[in-house]
Write an enzyme that holds these catalytic residues in place. Structure first.
Site: not given
Ligand code: ZN
Length: 182
Positions: A45, A107-108, A150, A153
């Protein structure tokens, strides 16, 4: 084209993102770039603030693992995961079910850090699509978790904020170390 991903510590990750009022061609193109960025980074995501754009738009793709959910209903009808992925949505509204479970997340925007987060198992999500239509998604497992992550975020919340006190202490210490390698 894959875009650079904003990392932990950047203030854009702490903004409450604004609603998408009008779906434009540019927005559609941005969604495509977000999908490319997510695939390139091997994530499940990505939210718009993670590429530095504080709007309520996110992409999710968990199709690599059909076993990661036990059910998926779109507008009340059983749906195939693959048919719905990648899922791009704007202006999400979530209803969280009561029962919760812990599961490891990453998390990216926080590369190489993982921790167990307790979240509701099942959700009902009302999502606006890029054609202006709305869908209601009912699901569980990784898809429910990814959508919650997401949507967090989009409200300026990171998964580390959902850890317990000792988890937060560990996260702070480890992320400080990791950040030097980013
Ligand atoms: Zn994330």
């Amino acid at each position: 084209m894959a875009l650079p991903i904003v990392l932990y510590g950047d203030p854009v990750l702490r903004v409450k993102c604004r609603r998408v009022e009008k779906i434009t061609k540019e927005l559609d193109e941005l969604a495509d770039e977000m999908i490319e960025t997510m695939i390139d980074a091997q994530g499940v995501g990505l939210a718009a603030p993670q590429i530095g754009v504080p709007i309520q738009m996110a992409v999710v793709d968990v199709a690599h693992d059909p076993e990661c959910i036990t059910y998926l209903r779109i507008d009340g009808e059983d749906a195939d995961l693959e048919d719905c992925m990648p899922l791009v949505f704007v202006n999400p509204e979530l209803t969280l079910h009561k029962e919760k479970e812990p599961c490891e997340e990453g998390c990216l925007s926080i590369p190489d850090f993982r921790a167990e987060v307790t979240r509701p198992i099942e959700i009902t999500a009302r999502l606006e699509m890029l054609d202006g239509s709305f869908i209601t998604v009912e699901t569980d497992g990784l898809l429910a978790r990814a959508i919650q992550h997401e949507v967090d975020h989009l409200n300026g919340i990171l998964f580390v904020d959902r850890l317990g006190t000792t988890g937060k202490m560990r996260a702070k210490r480890e992320i400080k170390k990791l950040a030097k390698t980013w």
